[in-house]
Scaffold this motif. Structure first.
Motif, PDB file in Angstrom:
ATOM      1  N   VAL A   1      29.866 -38.076 -18.444  1.00  0.00           N
ATOM      2  CA  VAL A   1      29.399 -37.268 -17.506  1.00  0.00           C
ATOM      3  C   VAL A   1      29.130 -35.897 -18.281  1.00  0.00           C
ATOM      4  CG1 VAL A   1      29.927 -36.212 -15.237  1.00  0.00           C
ATOM      5  CG2 VAL A   1      29.949 -38.609 -15.757  1.00  0.00           C
ATOM      6  N   TYR A   2      30.370 -35.494 -18.962  1.00  0.00           N
ATOM      7  CA  TYR A   2      30.104 -34.000 -19.643  1.00  0.00           C
ATOM      8  C   TYR A   2      28.988 -34.007 -20.698  1.00  0.00           C
ATOM      9  CZ  TYR A   2      34.300 -32.142 -17.166  1.00  0.00           C
ATOM     10  OH  TYR A   2      35.066 -31.564 -16.453  1.00  0.00           O
ATOM     11  N   ALA A   3      28.847 -35.091 -21.325  1.00  0.00           N
ATOM     12  CA  ALA A   3      27.842 -35.074 -22.226  1.00  0.00           C
ATOM     13  C   ALA A   3      26.420 -34.875 -21.420  1.00  0.00           C
ATOM     14  CB  ALA A   3      27.730 -36.353 -23.001  1.00  0.00           C
ATOM     15  N   LEU A   4      26.261 -35.358 -20.474  1.00  0.00           N
ATOM     16  CA  LEU A   4      25.080 -35.310 -19.832  1.00  0.00           C
ATOM     17  C   LEU A   4      24.845 -33.718 -19.166  1.00  0.00           C
ATOM     18  CD1 LEU A   4      23.188 -37.399 -17.295  1.00  0.00           C
ATOM     19  CD2 LEU A   4      23.960 -35.205 -16.208  1.00  0.00           C
ATOM     20  N   LEU A   5      25.914 -33.188 -18.668  1.00  0.00           N
ATOM     21  CA  LEU A   5      25.881 -31.780 -18.391  1.00  0.00           C
ATOM     22  C   LEU A   5      25.383 -30.860 -19.443  1.00  0.00           C
ATOM     23  CD1 LEU A   5      28.718 -31.853 -15.813  1.00  0.00           C
ATOM     24  CD2 LEU A   5      26.539 -31.864 -15.326  1.00  0.00           C
ATOM     25  N   LEU A   6      26.154 -31.076 -20.570  1.00  0.00           N
ATOM     26  CA  LEU A   6      26.035 -30.366 -21.844  1.00  0.00           C
ATOM     27  C   LEU A   6      24.585 -30.555 -22.209  1.00  0.00           C
ATOM     28  CD1 LEU A   6      27.367 -28.086 -23.636  1.00  0.00           C
ATOM     29  CD2 LEU A   6      28.165 -30.238 -25.098  1.00  0.00           C
TER      30      LEU A   6
ATOM     31  N   LYS B   1      27.468 -30.331 -30.234  1.00  0.00           N
ATOM     32  CA  LYS B   1      27.664 -30.490 -28.747  1.00  0.00           C
ATOM     33  C   LYS B   1      28.807 -31.547 -28.647  1.00  0.00           C
ATOM     34  CE  LYS B   1      23.133 -29.296 -27.119  1.00  0.00           C
ATOM     35  NZ  LYS B   1      22.110 -29.723 -26.503  1.00  0.00           N
ATOM     36  N   VAL B   2      29.751 -31.018 -27.941  1.00  0.00           N
ATOM     37  CA  VAL B   2      31.178 -31.816 -28.071  1.00  0.00           C
ATOM     38  C   VAL B   2      31.364 -32.257 -26.143  1.00  0.00           C
ATOM     39  CG1 VAL B   2      33.638 -32.029 -28.407  1.00  0.00           C
ATOM     40  CG2 VAL B   2      31.938 -30.780 -29.897  1.00  0.00           C
ATOM     41  N   SER B   3      31.587 -33.218 -25.895  1.00  0.00           N
ATOM     42  CA  SER B   3      32.290 -33.693 -24.694  1.00  0.00           C
ATOM     43  C   SER B   3      33.443 -34.466 -24.864  1.00  0.00           C
ATOM     44  CB  SER B   3      31.431 -34.555 -23.854  1.00  0.00           C
ATOM     45  OG  SER B   3      31.019 -35.842 -24.682  1.00  0.00           O
ATOM     46  N   PHE B   4      34.603 -33.988 -24.336  1.00  0.00           N
ATOM     47  CA  PHE B   4      35.912 -34.470 -24.379  1.00  0.00           C
ATOM     48  C   PHE B   4      36.513 -34.937 -23.263  1.00  0.00           C
ATOM     49  CE2 PHE B   4      40.335 -33.479 -24.447  1.00  0.00           C
ATOM     50  CZ  PHE B   4      41.028 -33.897 -25.506  1.00  0.00           C
TER      51      PHE B   4
END
Length: 210
Positions: free
Chosen positions: A96-101, A180-183
């Motif tokens: 979800v965070y990857a999509l937002l980023l 780009k990092v999602s964690f």
């Protein structure tokens, strides 16, 4: 959205299009996959209550989040409670965070207009959180905070956006020198955020070495 519950909307508009097992209201056939949360250490509860004068009222009235009998119950897991009750896997939270980023799109699925997603990169002026006792900025419900190693020798050029979770969980997205990092770090062992911060620190050092 009239007549549609939070859980139903999230499932049809976010989770299902992205193929995620994330739920506000866990289905009956998924209850067996939920991890049992441990009891809270007394020292962590004391630490939370001592953060500010408002923390006991803001976090412990009503006092349900630290009651393992409540948060491990089917009734709690199947309730649809915004902000504190999404259930799922760390990998799916990170997606979800990857999509937002990534401007509102992931894997060919677009859920947000790029202009809407870009609002996440426009935080408000810093303000003091009177419950948690630290300064941060906000954008569309997400905290913006600096990301740096504990020693301060590596600093992400831009702020990260995300939120901590109860018991020491953490999730965010950041752009580190073009990476780009999602964690997401989720834990069943209730405690403070030291463990998540250790992983975040190690991740930042790995990125800096690329």
């Amino acid at each position: 959205l009239a007549g549609t519950s939070l859980g139903s909307f999230f499932q049809s508009e976010v989770a299902d299009p992205l193929g995620l097992k994330l739920y506000f209201g866990v289905p009956s056939d998924e209850l067996a996959n939920c991890a049992e949360l441990s009891p809270w250490p007394a020292e962590t509860v004391a630490e939370l209550k001592g953060m500010t004068d408002l923390a006991p009222r803001g976090l412990f009235e009503p006092d349900v989040l630290c009651d393992s009998d409540i948060v491990n119950s089917a009734a709690w897991r199947q309730a649809e409670i915004p902000a504190v009750n999404v259930h799922g896997r760390a990998s799916d939270v990170a997606k979800v965070y990857a999509l937002l980023l990534n401007g509102g799109e992931l894997g060919g699925v677009r859920l947000l207009k790029e202009a809407t997603a870009n609002l996440l990169r426009q935080p408000s002026p810093p303000g003091f959180d009177k419950v948690f006792g630290f300064e941060c900025s906000w954008a569309l419900g997400f905290q913006h905070q600096p990301w740096a190693t504990r020693e301060g020798d590596i600093v992400c050029p831009s702020s990260r956006f995300g939120l901590g979770g109860i018991g020491g969980s953490s999730a965010f997205a950041a752009d580190f020198r073009g990476h780009k990092v999602s964690f997401a770090y989720l834990t069943r062992q209730m405690g403070n955020w030291d463990r998540a911060e250790n992983v975040e620190d190690a991740l930042l050092r790995c990125l800096a070495a690329l």
